[in-house]
Design a protein around this motif. Structure first.
Motif, PDB file in Angstrom:
ATOM      1  N   LYS A  37       0.837  -1.212   0.000  1.00 30.53           N
ATOM      2  CA  LYS A  37       0.000   0.000   0.000  1.00 30.53           C
ATOM      3  C   LYS A  37       0.865   1.253   0.000  1.00 30.53           C
ATOM      4  O   LYS A  37       0.590   2.209  -0.734  1.00 30.53           O
ATOM      5  CB  LYS A  37      -0.909   0.016   1.236  1.00 30.53           C
ATOM      6  N   GLU A  40       2.359   1.849  -3.318  1.00 35.19           N
ATOM      7  CA  GLU A  40       1.354   2.376  -4.251  1.00 35.19           C
ATOM      8  C   GLU A  40       1.147   3.873  -4.022  1.00 35.19           C
ATOM      9  O   GLU A  40       1.047   4.654  -4.969  1.00 35.19           O
ATOM     10  CB  GLU A  40       0.023   1.622  -4.091  1.00 35.19           C
ATOM     11  N   GLU A  41       1.086   4.268  -2.748  1.00 30.16           N
ATOM     12  CA  GLU A  41       0.921   5.697  -2.418  1.00 30.16           C
ATOM     13  C   GLU A  41       2.109   6.497  -2.940  1.00 30.16           C
ATOM     14  O   GLU A  41       1.952   7.571  -3.508  1.00 30.16           O
ATOM     15  CB  GLU A  41       0.801   5.882  -0.894  1.00 30.16           C
ATOM     16  N   ARG A  42       3.305   5.927  -2.727  1.00 30.55           N
ATOM     17  CA  ARG A  42       4.520   6.597  -3.202  1.00 30.55           C
ATOM     18  C   ARG A  42       4.472   6.763  -4.723  1.00 30.55           C
ATOM     19  O   ARG A  42       4.849   7.789  -5.259  1.00 30.55           O
ATOM     20  CB  ARG A  42       5.759   5.783  -2.839  1.00 30.55           C
ATOM     21  N   ALA A  43       4.020   5.705  -5.413  1.00 31.46           N
ATOM     22  CA  ALA A  43       3.995   5.712  -6.878  1.00 31.46           C
ATOM     23  C   ALA A  43       3.049   6.793  -7.402  1.00 31.46           C
ATOM     24  O   ALA A  43       3.296   7.401  -8.440  1.00 31.46           O
ATOM     25  CB  ALA A  43       3.584   4.342  -7.397  1.00 31.46           C
ATOM     26  N   LYS A  44       1.955   7.041  -6.682  1.00 32.39           N
ATOM     27  CA  LYS A  44       0.999   8.079  -7.105  1.00 32.39           C
ATOM     28  C   LYS A  44       1.664   9.448  -7.166  1.00 32.39           C
ATOM     29  O   LYS A  44       1.331  10.289  -7.992  1.00 32.39           O
ATOM     30  CB  LYS A  44      -0.177   8.140  -6.124  1.00 32.39           C
ATOM     31  N   LEU A  45       2.599   9.676  -6.239  1.00 30.22           N
ATOM     32  CA  LEU A  45       3.284  10.976  -6.187  1.00 30.22           C
ATOM     33  C   LEU A  45       4.402  11.063  -7.221  1.00 30.22           C
ATOM     34  O   LEU A  45       4.984  12.111  -7.435  1.00 30.22           O
ATOM     35  CB  LEU A  45       3.888  11.186  -4.796  1.00 30.22           C
ATOM     36  N   HIS A  46       4.692   9.928  -7.825  1.00 32.40           N
ATOM     37  CA  HIS A  46       5.825   9.833  -8.741  1.00 32.40           C
ATOM     38  C   HIS A  46       5.410  10.374 -10.112  1.00 32.40           C
ATOM     39  O   HIS A  46       5.035   9.628 -10.990  1.00 32.40           O
ATOM     40  CB  HIS A  46       6.221   8.354  -8.831  1.00 32.40           C
ATOM     41  N   ASP A  47       5.492  11.689 -10.261  1.00 33.83           N
ATOM     42  CA  ASP A  47       4.922  12.269 -11.485  1.00 33.83           C
ATOM     43  C   ASP A  47       5.948  12.526 -12.581  1.00 33.83           C
ATOM     44  O   ASP A  47       5.616  12.531 -13.752  1.00 33.83           O
ATOM     45  CB  ASP A  47       4.177  13.576 -11.155  1.00 33.83           C
ATOM     46  N   ARG A 284      11.177   9.569  -2.099  1.00 35.20           N
ATOM     47  CA  ARG A 284      11.400   8.496  -3.065  1.00 35.20           C
ATOM     48  C   ARG A 284      12.731   8.656  -3.793  1.00 35.20           C
ATOM     49  O   ARG A 284      13.365   9.707  -3.751  1.00 35.20           O
ATOM     50  CB  ARG A 284      10.263   8.448  -4.097  1.00 35.20           C
TER      51      ARG A 284
END
Length: 363
Positions: A37, A40-47, A284
């Motif tokens: 989880k 996944e949260e970290r990946a959302k911020l990975h823009d 990250r």
């Protein structure tokens, strides 16, 4: 079960007693789900990638970096070195147990101590320039006061400060001569009072040997980062002893960690032949510095004063210089005849020093 039927079901906290239905496997699955989880949260911020943001930035020109000084005198592999705040003195330690203080301008040896153990893997200069700390396979960190008297017996004034249950891998004074931070093969880091040798704080969170540490650059900063054989880089709060951030993207041991000059990011070097940059505010990894042709591990990393360059010392005897923003290699330096074990940029940023298994240091 402690719960009565009418009480509302409270979420179980790690601090509460373990319920009978919570087996080890149950808890492990739960922790793995939470980990996923988080990822996944970290990946959302990975823009966006760092090199994409840096596309508009001018490239760097050609560098002329030459060996200006070679320091010879160790009888065996040089394992660690550190600069004095005066920008000219260097302390280095080696596998034969010797710790030498050099004047890098004249290449003179100003002090030499023979430690009671071999493999002195850690050495550090005190901020005042009046003492050095070192240790290794003796599981200790010892502080030697330096004096101007050339004939003085340094070993007689040695003070044992830190005691670990396994080898000392790194040590660093905090912003004063009075406290020292150590990392060890016993899987912990620790903060010690130099005068009394008392343990002020210990840091538990690595699952294997801790190999390196670096203190946050700001005077007020109470954090440091450590890296180890569990492939993790952990950021710690020195006052609470808590791990506040953890990064696990390397595929092998992390041999070196170094803060970016602003303190908002840090770089790491690993046996997986890559250097990586982690942004603390974005929480990250933001860049990987690697090439297909580089297959040997990175033993040591450091930033230039501006933070634009990242120097990496490698086990194939070379030093690779990376453009931090663009992620490209801007230079490769040859000269050492064995693996580069330690690398530090001088406090004023005009030079950097490398130590190698070829028994020499180069500036």
């Amino acid at each position: 079960n402690l719960m009565t039927d009418e009480s509302p079901r409270v979420p179980e906290m790690a601090t509460q007693e373990v319920q009978p239905n919570e087996t080890l496997t149950h808890l492990k699955t739960e922790s793995d789900t939470l980990k996923t989880k988080l990822e996944e949260e970290r990946a959302k911020l990975h823009d966006v990638e760092l090199h994409q943001v840096a596309e508009k930035v001018d490239g760097l020109g050609q560098f002329i970096m030459k060996t200006r000084r070679t320091l010879k005198g160790h009888g065996n592999k040089v394992l660690c070195m550190d600069w004095c705040k005066d920008k000219r003195r260097i302390v280095s330690s080696s596998q034969d147990g010797k710790v030498i203080v050099w004047d890098a301008f004249t290449t003179n040896k100003e002090h030499a101590v023979t430690m009671p153990c071999t493999w002195v893997m850690a050495c550090a200069y005190a901020p005042s320039g009046c003492a050095v700390a070192c240790g290794g396979l003796d599981n200790k960190c010892s502080v030697y006061p330096l004096s101007l008297d050339k004939n003085e017996n340094l070993a007689a004034k040695k003070k044992s400060v830190a005691m670990h249950t396994n080898y000392l891998s790194a040590c660093s004074f905090t912003n004063s001569d009075m406290q020292i931070l150590t990392s060890s093969g016993d899987g912990t880091c620790a903060l010690w009072d130099v005068e009394s040798g008392q343990l002020l704080q210990s840091f538990h969170g690595h699952a294997a040997d801790v190999l390196c540490l670096d203190l946050a650059p700001s005077e007020t900063g109470n954090t440091f980062v450590s890296g180890g054989c569990d492939k993790k880089a952990n950021v710690w709060d020195m006052r609470s002893g808590q791990c506040i951030q953890s990064f696990e993207t390397h595929e092998s041991d992390i041999n070196s960690v170094r803060y970016y000059p602003s303190g908002d990011a840090f770089a790491s070097g690993s046996d997986d032949a890559t250097c990586r940059l982690y942004d603390l505010r974005a929480d990250r990894e933001v860049a990987i510095y690697s090439k297909e042709s580089i297959i040997f591990g990175v033993s040591s990393v450091d930033f230039s004063l501006s933070g634009r360059l990242l120097f990496g010392g490698y086990n194939d005897y070379t030093i690779n210089v990376w453009d931090v923003l663009k992620g490209t290699r801007v230079s490769i330096l040859f000269g050492h005849e064995n693996r580069v074990s330690t690398l530090r940029v001088s406090p004023d940023g005009t030079a950097f020093c490398t130590g190698s298994w070829d028994h020499t240091l180069r500036v």
